[in-house]
Design an enzyme around this catalytic site. Structure first.
Site, mmCIF file in Angstrom:
data_model
loop_
_atom_site.group_PDB
_atom_site.id
_atom_site.type_symbol
_atom_site.label_atom_id
_atom_site.label_comp_id
_atom_site.label_asym_id
_atom_site.label_seq_id
_atom_site.Cartn_x
_atom_site.Cartn_y
_atom_site.Cartn_z
ATOM 1 N N PHE B 113 0.870 4.588 16.004
ATOM 2 C CA PHE B 113 1.903 5.239 15.826
ATOM 3 C C PHE B 113 3.107 4.280 16.501
ATOM 4 O O PHE B 113 2.887 3.672 17.464
ATOM 5 C CB PHE B 113 2.122 6.788 16.637
ATOM 6 C CG PHE B 113 3.285 7.451 16.410
ATOM 7 C CD1 PHE B 113 3.539 8.144 15.336
ATOM 8 C CD2 PHE B 113 4.048 7.521 17.534
ATOM 9 C CE1 PHE B 113 4.704 9.058 15.351
ATOM 10 C CE2 PHE B 113 5.394 8.391 17.464
ATOM 11 C CZ PHE B 113 5.551 9.008 16.255
ATOM 12 N N ASP B 184 -5.496 5.778 22.078
ATOM 13 C CA ASP B 184 -4.573 6.901 21.937
ATOM 14 C C ASP B 184 -5.022 8.126 21.206
ATOM 15 O O ASP B 184 -5.265 7.910 20.043
ATOM 16 C CB ASP B 184 -3.027 6.417 21.287
ATOM 17 C CG ASP B 184 -2.080 7.589 21.150
ATOM 18 O OD1 ASP B 184 -2.458 8.605 21.132
ATOM 19 O OD2 ASP B 184 -0.958 7.239 20.675
ATOM 20 N N TYR B 209 1.310 18.553 22.981
ATOM 21 C CA TYR B 209 2.122 19.459 22.124
ATOM 22 C C TYR B 209 1.709 19.607 20.749
ATOM 23 O O TYR B 209 1.959 20.252 20.017
ATOM 24 C CB TYR B 209 3.479 18.946 22.208
ATOM 25 C CG TYR B 209 3.775 17.537 21.993
ATOM 26 C CD1 TYR B 209 3.894 17.376 20.933
ATOM 27 C CD2 TYR B 209 4.236 16.650 22.859
ATOM 28 C CE1 TYR B 209 4.296 15.724 20.505
ATOM 29 C CE2 TYR B 209 4.541 15.421 22.579
ATOM 30 C CZ TYR B 209 4.709 14.986 21.289
ATOM 31 O OH TYR B 209 4.858 13.552 21.234
ATOM 32 N N LYS B 210 0.511 18.586 20.341
ATOM 33 C CA LYS B 210 -0.144 18.842 18.964
ATOM 34 C C LYS B 210 -1.288 19.951 19.333
ATOM 35 O O LYS B 210 -0.795 21.010 19.310
ATOM 36 C CB LYS B 210 -0.526 17.425 18.622
ATOM 37 C CG LYS B 210 0.813 16.445 18.388
ATOM 38 C CD LYS B 210 0.126 15.130 17.818
ATOM 39 C CE LYS B 210 1.443 14.136 17.871
ATOM 40 N NZ LYS B 210 2.235 14.471 16.776
ATOM 41 N N ARG B 356 1.491 15.807 4.527
ATOM 42 C CA ARG B 356 0.604 16.019 5.502
ATOM 43 C C ARG B 356 0.286 17.397 5.898
ATOM 44 O O ARG B 356 1.154 18.296 6.046
ATOM 45 C CB ARG B 356 1.107 15.261 6.841
ATOM 46 C CG ARG B 356 0.269 14.573 7.846
ATOM 47 C CD ARG B 356 0.905 13.637 8.612
ATOM 48 N NE ARG B 356 1.926 14.617 9.547
ATOM 49 C CZ ARG B 356 2.065 14.203 10.908
ATOM 50 N NH1 ARG B 356 1.398 13.083 11.366
ATOM 51 N NH2 ARG B 356 2.932 14.759 11.620
#
Lengths: 397, 397
Positions: B113, B184, B209-210, B356
């Protein structure tokens, strides 16, 4: 004129409590609970991922930055929210150092809040050989600003005593010597008039959970003078400071102006609580707040000195030289503060002997001050503090 | 066995929405609104400053770190919450580099990312001459692990395609070459089984938060292997990582173990929302979650390939090689995703052509998957995406 009766009515303070610790953690603005509940249920719950645009979450860090900017002498577009104050100190000092190549000294004082010193210590270790954090007495700062200094980093108002640095004079001296300034406004924003533009400050940082009442762990803010904003290359180069975060490029290109000081995903729930707190601030004029703060601190000092001869004033006597808090020294200050808290007057204690009281005109008035002094006098003059139960030390924030 | 009907009942998803974007922002756990409201009113409102101890706010970062640790193969006392993922990446890589003096290369891949790459870029610029961020193709990572490499920094699951690195093998290779690893887990924690201890990982970071459903801007976490925890001197040396934060010493002395990775004041309101989300996770076993996730992604791929011949699978076909998301390529993917969202199926789009879809067994079941495929087939086969209204690009998160 600011209507302090109206602002006081916007807080739900517990019954029986006189809260003189808003300089540590501001109280709950009544509207914040519903506001946060609404954001969680209607925005997060119903909009889900689309809340970032539809509910304006992505704009919160700059929207709220602008609202705080009004209180500290910054124009819109010069302040952004995010991270903690510790991180913002690191970001500001790292940025300032990059603007002054060749100089390696960061000057600060031993009245600075320790985390500012710790963060810069860590930064300078990363930067390598030759970098130095030079720490002097607060009174010696002006004389220590030499042409060796890259960055003058100071907290305007001392967290222990409320002693206030002369931001304008010290910034001018720093500039005269070719240095930049980083001002920590933790005990200034919402406490007194700050004029960043008028003082020519280069960078400023602050927290929002003290006088601004943003709640425990509310995010910090950072100000960058417009003359630097497009020249800084942030050391903490996070994706939301990128020129085009959603292009997902592999290379970092800093965003425009203050936007580049954003780092990661902003804490939307905390920012929403802060927004409710800023609604109270929108009703206030800092000139009025400061005038009222001086009245309250002057009254407190006069009454305490008359009633409690054992307490020794640790704050400057001249109100122009102090922030919005008053501190007294007392050898058994820890126990005395515990006894006071047990009686409903909440201040706090800082080692070794400082009893600290914050004055916050948005919700503290003269009646509160007089009532607090009466209880303090009772604690002191009847030696209520001299009980074992008050002497056991717990971790105090 | 995890009762997924029970966990699904713990979320209030909007009616008419099939939410396949929990890999970007998890939905609201129903209990979170009341939980946060209670924290704000009863703790912040009534306890004020004393909430730090009385309500346990100060312990939230380690308490919640322990609860997340269970999902990623860490023991209690090895994970702590705070800051954003960007900051935690910086902290982890800076810490790892200090443990490998003499080596100056950080190896990563172009599937990482971007903020991870940006943050390390900023860090290495600070560290000075000779430091290098080396970015290779994901497939080339293993071969690029040489004795020049100080730190291998990878995101386990690719945010675009869901391609999964072999954490165990790459960590072993890194160690064989004398390098350390920073993993990560943004798309791993709560998405699949992670065994940090079993893989011998050195550092790991992630967001909450995912898949973990902590809410917009929920804080990040960091893991440090116990063999390193007391040797690391954090570059972000904040006061709450100090051995004795409330002694207010001028010198930084790192706290014990994972405590030193704390930096500033923790975001108590966000942490409280996360605590409500972790109550759902406490009912789940990651083995069950992963098994169900594989079922859902396999079903989705099979159904989409049968119904939508224009979509080309971008994710690995072997479920062992992918995370909990499925991506398809389609040249007009942006417009197709907008058309799909307009029909209530929320996925997202990543440039240039990736549609996605995230699969989150806590609240998505087979019926949802089949219903989403029906709508997707309608959008594709009736060219519903080919309307101007869907082609105008807004900022997508």
């Amino acid at each position: 004129m600011t209507d302090f009766t109206a602002t006081k009515a916007m807080f739900d303070l517990p019954k029986g409590v006189l809260y003189l610790d808003g300089n540590s953690l501001g109280p709950l603005p009544s509207a914040a609970v519903a506001r946060v509940g609404e954001m969680m249920a209607a925005e997060w719950g119903q909009m889900l991922i689309t809340g970032w645009n539809k509910a304006g979450w992505m704009a919160l860090p700059t929207d709220l930055g602008d609202r705080i900017g009004r209180l500290i002498g910054a124009e819109p577009g010069q302040v952004v929210m995010g991270d903690t104050l510790s991180i913002k100190v690191y970001q500001a000092v790292a940025s300032a150092l990059e603007l002054i190549p060749g100089r390696k000294v960061v000057l600060s004082d031993n009245g600075n809040f320790p985390t500012d010193l710790y963060m810069v210590d860590g930064l300078l270790r990363s930067l390598g050989a030759g970098y130095e954090l030079r720490i002097v007495d607060p009174e010696a700062v002006e004389g220590a600003i030499t042409e060796e200094v890259a960055v003058l980093m100071l907290t305007e108002v001392d967290y222990r005593t409320g002693r206030k640095h002369d931001m304008k004079a010290l910034t001018a001296k720093a500039h005269a010597k070719g240095a930049l300034t980083v001002w920590d406004l933790a005990h200034s924003a919402g406490a007194l008039q700050v004029d960043l533009a008028g003082c020519g400050a280069d960078f400023a940082v602050g927290c929002t959970y003290k006088y601004l009442n943003g709640g425990p762990g509310a995010p910090a803010f950072i100000y960058v003078a417009p003359r630097h904003a497009d020249n800084v290359r942030p050391a903490l180069s996070g994706w939301l400071g990128h020129e085009a975060p959603f292009a997902f490029d592999l290379d970092y290109r800093p965003g425009s102006g203050i936007e580049r000081m954003r780092v990661g995903t902003p804490p939307v729930i905390q920012l929403t609580a802060l927004a409710a707190a800023m609604d109270v601030w929108d009703m206030a004029d800092m000139t009025d707040v400061r005038a009222k703060s001086v009245e309250l601190t002057e009254l407190f000092i006069a009454e305490v000195e008359a009633a409690c001869p054992e307490l020794e004033l640790a704050s400057p006597r001249d109100p122009n030289l102090r922030g919005s808090q008053v501190s007294f020294r007392f050898a058994d200050g820890y126990a005395a503060m515990q006894a006071l808290i047990a009686r409903g007057v909440i201040g706090d204690f800082r080692a070794p002997d400082i009893m600290r009281f914050g004055f916050t005109p948005l919700y503290i008035d003269e009646g509160d001050v007089r009532a607090a002094v009466d209880i303090l006098a009772d604690v002191m003059n009847n030696r209520l503090w001299d009980r074992n139960e008050y002497k056991v030390r717990a971790r105090v924030t």
